[in-house]
Structures are given as structure tokens and as C-alpha cells.
Design a protein around this motif. Structure first.
Motif, short mmCIF file in Angstrom:
data_model
loop_
_atom_site.label_atom_id
_atom_site.label_comp_id
_atom_site.label_asym_id
_atom_site.label_seq_id
_atom_site.Cartn_x
_atom_site.Cartn_y
_atom_site.Cartn_z
N SER A 15 1.29 -1.46 -0.24
CA SER A 15 0.55 0.19 0.06
C SER A 15 1.05 1.31 -0.22
CB SER A 15 -0.70 -0.23 0.71
OG SER A 15 -0.61 0.02 2.72
N GLY A 16 0.00 2.40 -0.66
CA GLY A 16 0.81 3.74 -0.03
C GLY A 16 1.58 4.21 -1.90
N GLY A 17 1.07 3.90 -2.42
CA GLY A 17 1.35 3.99 -4.00
C GLY A 17 0.94 5.22 -4.42
N GLY A 18 0.36 6.07 -4.85
CA GLY A 18 0.04 7.55 -5.74
C GLY A 18 0.87 8.16 -6.61
N LEU A 19 0.03 9.47 -6.95
CA LEU A 19 0.31 10.21 -7.58
C LEU A 19 1.20 11.81 -7.35
CD1 LEU A 19 0.47 11.81 -11.26
CD2 LEU A 19 -1.33 12.94 -9.99
N VAL A 20 2.06 11.88 -7.28
CA VAL A 20 2.78 12.51 -5.86
C VAL A 20 3.68 13.45 -7.46
CG1 VAL A 20 4.70 11.38 -6.31
CG2 VAL A 20 4.95 12.60 -4.28
N GLN A 21 3.93 14.85 -7.43
CA GLN A 21 4.96 15.58 -7.99
C GLN A 21 6.25 15.45 -8.10
OE1 GLN A 21 4.37 19.66 -7.03
NE2 GLN A 21 1.72 19.33 -8.50
N PRO A 22 7.56 15.64 -9.06
CA PRO A 22 8.60 15.80 -9.25
C PRO A 22 9.40 16.14 -7.66
CG PRO A 22 7.93 15.84 -11.58
CD PRO A 22 6.84 15.77 -10.55
N GLY A 23 9.76 15.74 -7.17
CA GLY A 23 10.76 16.14 -5.93
C GLY A 23 9.71 15.60 -4.59
N GLY A 24 8.63 15.23 -5.00
CA GLY A 24 7.52 14.66 -3.28
C GLY A 24 8.45 13.15 -3.20
N SER A 25 7.58 13.27 -2.05
CA SER A 25 7.92 11.70 -1.16
C SER A 25 6.50 10.87 -1.19
CB SER A 25 8.52 12.19 0.37
OG SER A 25 9.52 12.72 0.26
N LEU A 26 7.37 9.38 -1.39
CA LEU A 26 5.88 8.49 -0.65
C LEU A 26 6.39 7.60 0.01
CD1 LEU A 26 4.15 7.41 -4.18
CD2 LEU A 26 3.14 8.69 -1.88
N ARG A 27 5.61 7.72 0.96
CA ARG A 27 6.24 6.04 1.63
C ARG A 27 5.34 4.19 1.36
NH1 ARG A 27 6.89 4.34 8.20
NH2 ARG A 27 4.12 4.35 8.06
N LEU A 28 6.51 3.58 0.95
CA LEU A 28 5.21 1.68 0.72
C LEU A 28 5.07 1.19 1.88
CD1 LEU A 28 6.52 1.71 -2.76
CD2 LEU A 28 4.57 2.89 -2.03
N THR A 29 4.05 0.80 1.87
CA THR A 29 4.42 -0.33 3.14
C THR A 29 3.59 -1.57 2.55
OG1 THR A 29 3.02 1.26 4.89
CG2 THR A 29 2.65 -1.29 5.56
N CYS A 30 4.78 -2.41 2.86
CA CYS A 30 4.48 -3.85 2.23
C CYS A 30 3.96 -5.08 4.16
CB CYS A 30 5.16 -4.87 1.60
SG CYS A 30 4.87 -6.45 1.47
N ALA A 31 2.73 -5.39 4.04
CA ALA A 31 2.56 -5.96 4.97
C ALA A 31 2.40 -7.72 4.56
CB ALA A 31 0.93 -5.23 6.15
N ALA A 32 3.17 -8.40 5.82
CA ALA A 32 3.32 -9.89 5.67
C ALA A 32 2.18 -10.69 6.76
CB ALA A 32 4.99 -10.69 6.02
N SER A 33 2.05 -11.90 6.13
CA SER A 33 0.97 -12.84 6.46
C SER A 33 1.87 -13.99 7.32
CB SER A 33 -0.07 -12.95 6.23
OG SER A 33 -0.34 -12.91 4.67
N GLY A 34 1.45 -15.01 7.86
CA GLY A 34 2.19 -15.89 7.91
C GLY A 34 3.11 -15.87 9.15
N ASN A 35 4.39 -16.75 8.82
CA ASN A 35 4.83 -17.00 10.56
C ASN A 35 6.64 -16.79 9.84
OD1 ASN A 35 2.58 -18.07 11.83
ND2 ASN A 35 3.06 -20.24 11.51
N SER A 36 7.73 -16.44 10.66
CA SER A 36 8.99 -16.10 10.54
C SER A 36 9.11 -15.01 9.53
CB SER A 36 9.19 -17.98 10.43
OG SER A 36 8.88 -19.32 10.66
N PHE A 37 8.72 -14.26 10.00
CA PHE A 37 8.30 -12.87 9.02
C PHE A 37 10.38 -12.48 9.19
CE2 PHE A 37 8.14 -8.66 6.90
CZ PHE A 37 8.85 -7.93 7.62
N ASN A 38 10.44 -12.80 10.48
CA ASN A 38 12.08 -11.95 11.13
C ASN A 38 13.69 -12.69 10.34
OD1 ASN A 38 11.20 -14.38 12.36
ND2 ASN A 38 12.67 -14.06 14.44
N THR A 39 12.50 -14.20 9.43
CA THR A 39 13.54 -14.61 9.23
C THR A 39 13.89 -15.24 7.52
OG1 THR A 39 12.37 -16.96 8.29
CG2 THR A 39 13.20 -16.68 10.64
N TYR A 40 12.94 -13.79 6.96
CA TYR A 40 12.57 -13.27 5.38
C TYR A 40 13.65 -12.32 5.02
CZ TYR A 40 9.03 -16.63 5.14
OH TYR A 40 8.47 -18.02 4.89
N ILE A 41 14.39 -12.12 4.24
CA ILE A 41 15.13 -10.84 3.41
C ILE A 41 13.94 -10.47 2.87
CG2 ILE A 41 17.01 -10.61 1.58
CD1 ILE A 41 17.91 -12.28 2.33
N MET A 42 13.50 -9.39 2.69
CA MET A 42 12.08 -8.07 2.50
C MET A 42 13.06 -7.74 1.12
SD MET A 42 9.95 -9.59 3.71
CE MET A 42 9.18 -8.46 2.80
#
Length: 116
Positions: free
Chosen positions: A7-34
Motif C-alpha cells: 500500500s501507499g502508492g499514488g500520484l506525486v509531483q517531481p521532488g515529492g515523497s511517498l512511503r510504501l508499506t508491505c504487510a506480511a502474513s504468515g510465520n517467521s517474518f524475521n527469517t525472510y530477506i525483504m
């Protein structure tokens, strides 16, 4: 099995900022390279940034100094803070996780458009 939702995508002007978020479900998230990848129209999917299990990071040359990847293991979430956006950053951004045995999982993608 890991399910990823961006989530977090959208339209932004040049020079602007956005923050993308990726929510994971399932176990052992801390063992994955993201990681984040992106794919522009008529182009191949390309690597953007990655964060390892211990927090080490890696970036494509094209985004170094502008993008920051981070992870919150307690929330099973990875972020991509994008500053100083350029029109050439326009793409669909995909979240990726890689397990200890090299299985890859992908999200559905979120569109980022940089335009005035």
C-alpha cells in the motif's frame, strides 16, 4: 507460505515523497530477506532495495541517497521511504520476500506515478 500486501502508492509531483508499506502474513517474518522491486511499462522488473534479517540494507544505484528501506519485525512489515522522486521512478512497485531456502513470494504491486 507468505502473503504480501502493498500500500501507499499514488500520484506525486517531481521532488515529492511517498512511503510504501508491505504487510506480511504468515510465520517467521524475521527469517525472510525483504525487498522492493519495480516494473515500468515495457520494461523488466528491476531491483530497488533490500533489507536482510539483521537489518543490513542494499540499494540500486539509481535510488541511493533518495530511498530508505526498513523493516519492523514486530509488525511483520517492511517500508520503502521514497524522497526526491523523479519521473523515471514511475512504476509498479512490488514487495518480495525470500525464505531461508530461497523461495520467493510476491505482492500484487502498487502503482507509483511521478508527474507534474
Amino acid at each position: 507460505q507468505v502473503q504480501l500486501v502493498e500500500s501507499g502508492g499514488g500520484l506525486v509531483q517531481p521532488g515529492g515523497s511517498l512511503r510504501l508499506t508491505c504487510a506480511a502474513s504468515g510465520n517467521s517474518f524475521n527469517t525472510y530477506i525483504m525487498a522492493w522491486y519495480r516494473q515500468a511499462p515495457d520494461s523488466q522488473r528491476e531491483f530497488v532495495a533490500a533489507v536482510g534479517r539483521g537489518g543490513t540494507t542494499d540499494y540500486a544505484d539509481s535510488v541511493k541517497g533518495r530511498f530508505t528501506i526498513s523493516r519492523d519485525n514486530a509488525k511483520s512489515t517492511v517500508y520503502l521511504q521514497m524522497n526526491g522522486l523523479k519521473p523515471e521512478d514511475t512504476a509498479v512497485y512490488y514487495c518480495n520476500s525470500r525464505s531461508w531456502d530461497s523461495r520467493d513470494f510476491w505482492g500484487q504491486g502498487t502503482q507509483v506515478t511521478v508527474s507534474s
